[in-house]
Scaffold this motif. Structure first.
Motif, PDB file in Angstrom:
ATOM      1  N   ARG A 139      -7.825   5.495   0.380  1.00 20.19           N
ATOM      2  CA  ARG A 139      -9.284   5.303   0.242  1.00 20.19           C
ATOM      3  C   ARG A 139      -9.718   5.058  -0.674  1.00 20.19           C
ATOM      4  O   ARG A 139     -10.501   3.422  -0.465  1.00 20.19           O
ATOM      5  CB  ARG A 139      -9.905   6.154   0.807  1.00 20.19           C
ATOM      6  CG  ARG A 139     -11.249   6.891   1.125  1.00 20.19           C
ATOM      7  CD  ARG A 139     -12.269   6.076   2.102  1.00 20.19           C
ATOM      8  NE  ARG A 139     -11.919   6.283   3.354  1.00 20.19           N
ATOM      9  CZ  ARG A 139     -12.456   4.793   4.565  1.00 20.19           C
ATOM     10  NH1 ARG A 139     -12.823   4.444   4.321  1.00 20.19           N
ATOM     11  NH2 ARG A 139     -11.579   5.717   5.476  1.00 20.19           N
TER      12      ARG A 139
ATOM     13  N   GLY B  29      -7.029  10.975  -0.385  1.00 16.97           N
ATOM     14  CA  GLY B  29      -7.893   9.575  -0.377  1.00 16.97           C
ATOM     15  C   GLY B  29      -7.645   8.963  -1.492  1.00 16.97           C
ATOM     16  O   GLY B  29      -8.963   7.925  -1.496  1.00 16.97           O
TER      17      GLY B  29
ATOM     18  N   ARG C  99      -2.675  11.966   1.151  1.00 13.61           N
ATOM     19  CA  ARG C  99      -3.562  12.537   1.767  1.00 13.61           C
ATOM     20  C   ARG C  99      -4.288  13.217   1.041  1.00 13.61           C
ATOM     21  O   ARG C  99      -4.949  14.342   1.566  1.00 13.61           O
ATOM     22  CB  ARG C  99      -2.413  13.847   3.475  1.00 13.61           C
ATOM     23  CG  ARG C  99      -1.567  12.891   3.654  1.00 13.61           C
ATOM     24  CD  ARG C  99      -2.673  12.185   4.926  1.00 13.61           C
ATOM     25  NE  ARG C  99      -1.389  11.561   5.441  1.00 13.61           N
ATOM     26  CZ  ARG C  99      -1.838  11.069   7.155  1.00 13.61           C
ATOM     27  NH1 ARG C  99      -2.795  12.090   8.013  1.00 13.61           N
ATOM     28  NH2 ARG C  99      -1.127  10.560   8.275  1.00 13.61           N
TER      29      ARG C  99
ATOM     30  N   VAL D 258       2.045   5.698  -1.267  1.00 13.97           N
ATOM     31  CA  VAL D 258       1.532   6.478  -2.483  1.00 13.97           C
ATOM     32  C   VAL D 258       2.565   7.426  -2.633  1.00 13.97           C
ATOM     33  O   VAL D 258       3.393   7.604  -2.039  1.00 13.97           O
ATOM     34  CB  VAL D 258       0.626   7.534  -1.644  1.00 13.97           C
ATOM     35  CG1 VAL D 258      -0.207   9.031  -2.435  1.00 13.97           C
ATOM     36  CG2 VAL D 258      -0.886   6.422  -0.764  1.00 13.97           C
TER      37      VAL D 258
ATOM     38  N   ARG E 155     -10.540   1.930  10.483  1.00 12.73           N
ATOM     39  CA  ARG E 155     -10.708   2.840   9.581  1.00 12.73           C
ATOM     40  C   ARG E 155     -12.070   2.315   8.522  1.00 12.73           C
ATOM     41  O   ARG E 155     -12.638   2.340   7.563  1.00 12.73           O
ATOM     42  CB  ARG E 155     -10.312   3.997   9.302  1.00 12.73           C
ATOM     43  CG  ARG E 155     -10.354   5.233   9.987  1.00 12.73           C
ATOM     44  CD  ARG E 155      -9.060   6.168   8.860  1.00 12.73           C
ATOM     45  NE  ARG E 155      -8.745   7.097  10.268  1.00 12.73           N
ATOM     46  CZ  ARG E 155      -9.175   8.227   9.924  1.00 12.73           C
ATOM     47  NH1 ARG E 155     -10.143   8.519   9.527  1.00 12.73           N
ATOM     48  NH2 ARG E 155      -8.497   8.777  10.782  1.00 12.73           N
TER      49      ARG E 155
ATOM     50  N   VAL F  62       1.176  -1.118   0.240  1.00 12.08           N
ATOM     51  CA  VAL F  62      -0.017  -0.131   0.044  1.00 12.08           C
ATOM     52  C   VAL F  62       0.682   1.268   0.029  1.00 12.08           C
ATOM     53  O   VAL F  62       1.841   1.911   0.538  1.00 12.08           O
ATOM     54  CB  VAL F  62      -0.913  -0.121   1.349  1.00 12.08           C
ATOM     55  CG1 VAL F  62      -1.524   1.390   1.631  1.00 12.08           C
ATOM     56  CG2 VAL F  62      -2.072  -1.437   1.498  1.00 12.08           C
TER      57      VAL F  62
HETATM   58  C1  LIG Z   1       0.383   5.811   4.917  1.00 16.13           C
HETATM   59  C2  LIG Z   1      -0.353   6.278   3.432  1.00 16.13           C
HETATM   60  C3  LIG Z   1      -0.914   4.902   2.121  1.00 16.13           C
HETATM   61  C4  LIG Z   1      -1.965   6.809   2.991  1.00 16.13           C
HETATM   62  O1  LIG Z   1      -2.012   7.366   2.440  1.00 16.13           O
HETATM   63  P1  LIG Z   1      -3.436   8.444   1.973  1.00 16.13           P
HETATM   64  O2  LIG Z   1      -3.854   8.462   0.234  1.00 16.13           O
HETATM   65  O3  LIG Z   1      -2.305   9.082   2.122  1.00 16.13           O
HETATM   66  O4  LIG Z   1      -4.538   8.274   2.739  1.00 16.13           O
HETATM   67  P2  LIG Z   1      -5.921   8.514   2.162  1.00 16.13           P
HETATM   68  O5  LIG Z   1      -5.486  10.114   1.893  1.00 16.13           O
HETATM   69  O6  LIG Z   1      -6.868   7.766   1.101  1.00 16.13           O
HETATM   70  O7  LIG Z   1      -6.596   8.326   3.337  1.00 16.13           O
HETATM   71  C5  LIG Z   1      -7.419   7.379   4.017  1.00 16.13           C
HETATM   72  C6  LIG Z   1      -7.827   8.068   5.204  1.00 16.13           C
HETATM   73  O8  LIG Z   1      -6.691   7.555   6.355  1.00 16.13           O
HETATM   74  C7  LIG Z   1      -6.650   8.800   7.257  1.00 16.13           C
HETATM   75  N1  LIG Z   1      -5.145   8.840   7.304  1.00 16.13           N
HETATM   76  C8  LIG Z   1      -4.217   9.124   6.518  1.00 16.13           C
HETATM   77  N2  LIG Z   1      -3.104   8.604   6.836  1.00 16.13           N
HETATM   78  C9  LIG Z   1      -3.358   8.300   8.410  1.00 16.13           C
HETATM   79  C10 LIG Z   1      -1.672   7.548   9.273  1.00 16.13           C
HETATM   80  N3  LIG Z   1      -0.771   7.781   8.804  1.00 16.13           N
HETATM   81  N4  LIG Z   1      -2.979   7.182  10.649  1.00 16.13           N
HETATM   82  C11 LIG Z   1      -4.531   6.899  10.456  1.00 16.13           C
HETATM   83  N5  LIG Z   1      -5.001   7.638   9.718  1.00 16.13           N
HETATM   84  C12 LIG Z   1      -4.886   8.449   8.064  1.00 16.13           C
HETATM   85  C13 LIG Z   1      -7.036   9.911   6.333  1.00 16.13           C
HETATM   86  O9  LIG Z   1      -7.743  10.742   6.972  1.00 16.13           O
HETATM   87  C14 LIG Z   1      -8.553   8.808   5.745  1.00 16.13           C
HETATM   88  O10 LIG Z   1      -9.503   8.782   6.278  1.00 16.13           O
HETATM   89  P3  LIG Z   1     -11.070   9.376   6.150  1.00 16.13           P
HETATM   90  O11 LIG Z   1     -11.025   8.110   4.675  1.00 16.13           O
HETATM   91  O12 LIG Z   1     -12.139   8.621   7.157  1.00 16.13           O
HETATM   92  O13 LIG Z   1     -10.847  11.049   5.827  1.00 16.13           O
HETATM   93  C15 LIG Z   1       0.576   7.301   2.558  1.00 16.13           C
HETATM   94  O14 LIG Z   1       0.950   8.114   3.073  1.00 16.13           O
HETATM   95  C16 LIG Z   1       1.712   6.113   2.256  1.00 16.13           C
HETATM   96  O15 LIG Z   1       2.014   6.487   0.942  1.00 16.13           O
HETATM   97  N6  LIG Z   1       3.321   6.316   3.139  1.00 16.13           N
HETATM   98  C17 LIG Z   1       3.769   5.422   2.963  1.00 16.13           C
HETATM   99  C18 LIG Z   1       3.724   4.739   2.966  1.00 16.13           C
HETATM  100  C19 LIG Z   1       3.350   3.872   3.696  1.00 16.13           C
HETATM  101  O16 LIG Z   1       3.182   3.753   4.772  1.00 16.13           O
HETATM  102  N7  LIG Z   1       2.572   2.351   3.054  1.00 16.13           N
HETATM  103  C20 LIG Z   1       1.877   1.947   4.638  1.00 16.13           C
HETATM  104  C21 LIG Z   1       2.333   0.345   3.837  1.00 16.13           C
HETATM  105  S1  LIG Z   1       0.999  -0.878   5.420  1.00 16.13           S
END
Ligand SMILES: CC(C)(COP(=O)(O)OP(=O)(O)OC[C@H]1O[C@@H](n2cnc3c(N)ncnc32)[C@H](O)[C@@H]1OP(=O)(O)O)[C@@H](O)C(=O)NCCC(=O)NCCS
Length: 395
Positions: free
Chosen positions: A96, A93, A91, A85, A126, A83
């Motif tokens: 999601r 969406g 952030r 981004v 969530r 997973v």
């Molecule tokens: C963590 C990551 C995957 C989140 O993806 P994103 O596209 O930024 O997330 P979204 O914008 O779709 O957010 C989805 C929901 O989670 C919430 N959220 C986002 N990051 C969060 C975090 N670190 N902790 C808790 N909640 C979080 C958002 O507020 C949103 O809530 P909602 O839909 O109820 O409003 C992204 O920031 C990323 O690539 N991080 C680095 C790699 C990583 O950590 N991957 C995960 C491996 S398991």
């Protein structure tokens, strides 16, 4: 933003670079990118979706078609992985949208449960996931098992590289998946990586000609550690056969460390056996796994206790609805709404916690997972007795 499934080859350009940035030391030398094509066969039939903006991939999610035992039934399970981004697109969406799509598609293709290893549990809560116990790691000295060195035990050991012993090991893990709550296995094409990498030793214990225990392990150096991935045993005898094997490393390694299920009690394995048992959880790379229910009717037939209760699942795109659960015959029956029956209102994480056996009904309101009146709590406790799932697969 557009979401689409990518082909196996497209992983090289559309998902691996995002993954490498999120999960590896970087930037790596450009020529390292070539090594990723070696990984393609092991991801062949994963469902990988990407979100694209202007033809560029900005986020990716994969689902591995796995299998997992849930209360006695082996179900198709969606193992969520990779997973990620783009750093400029977080952030907004994207995840999601991608997770909703990938889980919906896996559910429609017949996967009633899903599991993953989170970077942060609250993120996946969530999405309806609930925490499962983390695998423990026991550490002991082979010197404390001296009494076993010459013991005459009725069983045989085989010792080989995993590259050679893989078929028997795979067959054994598939057998455990059929028998053990929570145990999950990869599809063949993904599991093959263990054989192809060939980076582990394999010790196997047979009793009466049947594999009864097995462990893959590495040795980190002379006078150093013997590191067992998962100590897979089925009986006290089979466990003792493996402990005897480790005991015979007394003049070679200082410590043995082994991954074990959360309900193992290694301090009882032997008199004077000194143990350290650890289950450390850390954000972002060492968390306990999580799981959720993606479809309720396929859970019918699960081994349950004698409860009868109506559960209304709210606030979830996959399992929202009202179900009558009846376990009086020892196997779960799932029906529609009925009046005059104790009734609870649960979120997906709350129902998942009960199905996996990890939380008591009284804990659910405290965790924000639902409303459970006392009469419904008593029925749910009888229906879904506490159980300790052992996920095994690491992804
Ligand atoms: C963590 C990551 C995957 C989140 O993806 P994103 O596209 O930024 O997330 P979204 O914008 O779709 O957010 C989805 C929901 O989670 C919430 N959220 C986002 N990051 C969060 C975090 N670190 N902790 C808790 N909640 C979080 C958002 O507020 C949103 O809530 P909602 O839909 O109820 O409003 C992204 O920031 C990323 O690539 N991080 C680095 C790699 C990583 O950590 N991957 C995960 C491996 S398991």
């Amino acid at each position: 933003m557009e979401i689409r499934r990518i082909s196996s080859k497209e992983r090289l350009t559309h998902s691996f670079p995002l993954q490498a940035y999120a999960f590896e030391a970087s930037p790596a030398p450009r020529e390292d990118a070539a090594k990723y094509s070696d990984l393609l066969p092991f991801q062949e039939d994963n469902l990988t979706l990407v979100a694209e903006e202007g033809g560029t991939s900005v986020a990716a999610v994969s689902a591995i078609p796995m299998r997992q035992n849930v209360r006695g039934t082996l179900h198709p399970m969606a193992g969520i992985a990779s997973v990620t981004v783009h750093p400029l697109a977080r952030r907004q969406g994207h995840i999601r949208a991608l997770l909703d799509r990938v889980l919906g598609q896996m559910r429609d293709e017949g996967h009633p449960v899903s599991a993953l290893y989170p970077f942060r549990a609250s993120f996946y809560e969530r999405f309806g996931y609930v925490g499962l116990p983390k695998k423990r790691r026991v550490t002991f000295s082979p010197g404390d098992l001296g009494h076993l060195v010459r013991a005459d035990l009725p069983g045989e050991l085989t010792w080989e590289r995993i590259g050679t012993g893989y078929p028997a090991y795979r067959a054994f893990t598939l057998r455990l998946a059929a028998e053990r709550h929570g145990f999950a296995v990869f599809p063949d094409y993904r599991d093959e990586r263990l054989r192809a990498d060939d980076l582990s030793w394999l010790v196997t214990a047979r009793v009466g000609g049947e594999v009864a225990a097995a462990a893959t392990y590495q040795i980190t150096g002379h006078g150093a550690d013997l590191v067992v991935d998962d100590l897979l045993t089925t009986t006290p005898l089979s466990r003792t056969l493996l402990l005897q094997f480790f005991a015979r490393h007394v003049d070679q390694v200082e410590r043995v460390t082994a991954g074990i299920a959360a309900d193992e009690l290694p301090e009882l394995w032997g008199t004077d056996l000194q143990t350290e048992i650890e289950a450390r959880t850390r954000v972002p790379h060492s968390n306990a796994p999580m799981a959720r229910v993606l479809a309720v009717p396929p859970l019918a037939g699960a081994r349950v206790g004698p409860g009868r209760v109506v559960v209304e699942v709210v606030d979830d795109p996959f399992i929202a609805g009202t179900y009558l659960f009846d376990g009086r015959g020892g196997r779960l029956e799932v029906g529609g709404d009925e009046s005059g029956v104790p009734r609870a209102t649960l979120r997906a994480a709350g129902l998942s916690a009960l199905v996996y056996g990890v939380l008591d009904p009284d804990e659910l309101p405290l965790r924000g997972f639902g409303a459970v009146p006392a009469d419904a709590g008593a029925q749910l406790r009888a229906l879904f007795p506490r159980a300790v799932p052992y996920l095994f697969a690491d992804f």
